[in-house]
Design an enzyme around this catalytic site. Structure first.
Site, PDB file in Angstrom:
ATOM      1  CG  HIS A  58     -19.854  -5.431   3.944  1.00 58.31           C
ATOM      2  ND1 HIS A  58     -20.890  -5.431   3.029  1.00 58.31           N
ATOM      3  CD2 HIS A  58     -19.346  -4.177   3.931  1.00 58.31           C
ATOM      4  CE1 HIS A  58     -20.988  -4.226   2.479  1.00 58.31           C
ATOM      5  NE2 HIS A  58     -20.072  -3.444   3.003  1.00 58.31           N
ATOM      6  CG  ASP A  59     -15.524  -7.505   6.882  1.00 57.87           C
ATOM      7  OD1 ASP A  59     -14.665  -6.614   6.881  1.00 57.87           O
ATOM      8  OD2 ASP A  59     -15.907  -8.075   5.852  1.00 57.87           O
ATOM      9  CB  THR A 107     -13.459 -10.049   7.020  1.00 55.85           C
ATOM     10  OG1 THR A 107     -12.207  -9.655   7.606  1.00 55.85           O
ATOM     11  CG2 THR A 107     -14.202 -10.975   7.957  1.00 55.85           C
ATOM     12  CG  PHE A 155     -13.043  -3.986  -1.875  1.00 55.68           C
ATOM     13  CD1 PHE A 155     -12.325  -4.564  -0.840  1.00 55.68           C
ATOM     14  CD2 PHE A 155     -12.448  -2.972  -2.611  1.00 55.68           C
ATOM     15  CE1 PHE A 155     -11.042  -4.127  -0.526  1.00 55.68           C
ATOM     16  CE2 PHE A 155     -11.169  -2.520  -2.307  1.00 55.68           C
ATOM     17  CZ  PHE A 155     -10.455  -3.111  -1.266  1.00 55.68           C
ATOM     18  CG  ASN A 156     -13.351  -8.612   0.774  1.00 54.52           C
ATOM     19  OD1 ASN A 156     -12.577  -7.661   0.934  1.00 54.52           O
ATOM     20  ND2 ASN A 156     -14.233  -8.986   1.682  1.00 54.52           N
ATOM     21  CG  ASP A 170      -9.590  -6.043   4.164  1.00 51.44           C
ATOM     22  OD1 ASP A 170      -9.753  -5.423   3.084  1.00 51.44           O
ATOM     23  OD2 ASP A 170     -10.533  -6.483   4.861  1.00 51.44           O
ATOM     24  CG  ASP A 202     -11.966  -5.982   7.736  1.00 53.85           C
ATOM     25  OD1 ASP A 202     -12.324  -4.973   7.100  1.00 53.85           O
ATOM     26  OD2 ASP A 202     -11.699  -7.065   7.199  1.00 53.85           O
ATOM     27  CG  ASN A 259     -11.005  -2.537   3.721  1.00 51.99           C
ATOM     28  OD1 ASN A 259     -11.706  -2.414   2.713  1.00 51.99           O
ATOM     29  ND2 ASN A 259     -11.356  -3.279   4.744  1.00 51.99           N
TER      30      ASN A 259
END
Ligand code: RIB
Ligand code: CA
Length: 308
Positions: free
Chosen positions: A238-239, A122, A168-169, A9, A14, A38
């Protein structure tokens, strides 16, 4: 080489993950499926195309996936990724639009490559959950998942970023996450437990190292990261860490756990509860509990700098 689908996203981190993946000869990228998260899927799809075309990789196919979570209204994160989802950095719009049919793309690619596709996710797990639900052989034939998602309270950094319990995801589509974690597909989870560890964050020093590299990849990365660096003083990656977990599992520590995703409508929405499996019981996920931050950054730096 590992055949992979990237389900994303984009999203600033990402986009970094996508740059790392396309710069890694260890991965044979079958395509990118995009999902609402996102920002809306129209933008996440276009953003994946923007990144790829900017660095001359427009041949990688990008698909539009789900425009909303399975059972909830979409809540986005433009405050963190910019109104366009790519840090408002003025990256040119793509010449080629994404292709519709992201969920079908996942199902068909897995069916054509039985037990040989790794899906690196992700964003919210909506596309994968729909592929498992609408095309059930997908969950029988997919090799494994590497999921950026969850907060497992297994390190001092393992608290949520939407609520104290939810990442969040997972929070965005807990029903989808519940389907995926109960699918029996092998899952490696990169959660906030390691992705918010200061040792992996891009601070000003690391940002300047990336900005100083030659080439379009480093230029794109520094342009889009500027948005978060200026507002938050650091960039969370993160991703990109999820892609690194597929590339360099040896720099990560993991523990096998049994994970339950809460789908309530209260403060526990999207919480990922992880418990050690009973004696003789298998867990449903390997959760990352540590990573060598310096080795991760060296990998990111080397792949962003190589002209390939
Ligand atoms: O919680 C972090 C995750 O949510 C990352 O994937 C980020 O891109 C957002 O999607
Ligand atoms: Ca993301």
């Amino acid at each position: 080489m590992e055949k992979v689908i990237l389900d994303m996203d984009p999203g600033i981190d990402d986009a970094l993950a996508l740059l790392l993946a396309i710069s890694s000869p260890e991965l044979a990228i079958q395509g990118v499926s995009t999902v609402a998260g996102n920002t809306v899927v129209e933008k996440t799809g276009i953003n994946a195309r923007r990144v790829l075309e900017y660095v001359g990789r427009g041949e990688v196919p990008v698909y539009y996936g789900s425009s909303s979570p399975m059972a909830r209204p979409l809540s986005t994160a433009e405050h963190f990724h910019g109104s366009d989802g790519l840090g408002e950095a003025g990256i040119p719009m793509p010449r080629q639009p994404p292709i519709p049919g992201g969920v079908q793309f996942i199902a068909e690619t897995v069916a054509k490559n039985p037990n040989d596709i790794t899906i690196i996710t992700t964003g919210p797990l909506t596309n994968v959950a729909l592929a498992f639900t609408l095309y059930p052989r997908t969950l029988r034939l997919v090799k494994r998942l590497v999921v950026m998602g969850g907060a497992y309270h297994l390190t001092p950094y393992g608290r949520g970023n939407v609520t104290p319990f939810s990442e969040f995801n997972i929070y965005t589509d807990p029903e989808a996450a519940n389907i995926v974690f109960n699918s029996s597909v092998p899952i490696t989870c990169v959660g906030l437990d390691i992705s918010t560890d200061p040792s992996v964050k891009i601070d000003r020093r690391r940002y300047e190292e990336i900005r100083g590299l030659r080439g379009k990849k480093a230029e794109l990365a520094s342009r889009i990261m500027k948005y978060q660096l200026e507002r938050f003083g650091e960039v969370e990656v993160h991703d990109a860490l999820a892609v690194a977990a597929a590339l360099r599992p040896e720099i990560f520590q993991t523990v096998e756990m049994r994970v339950q995703v809460l789908t309530n409508n209260d403060a526990s929405r999207g919480a990922t509860i992880a418990v050690k499996p009973r004696e003789g019981e298998k867990g449903n996920a390997k959760i990352c509990t540590g990573v060598d931050g310096e080795k991760f950054f060296e990998l990111l730096l080397s792949r962003l700098s190589d002209p390939g």
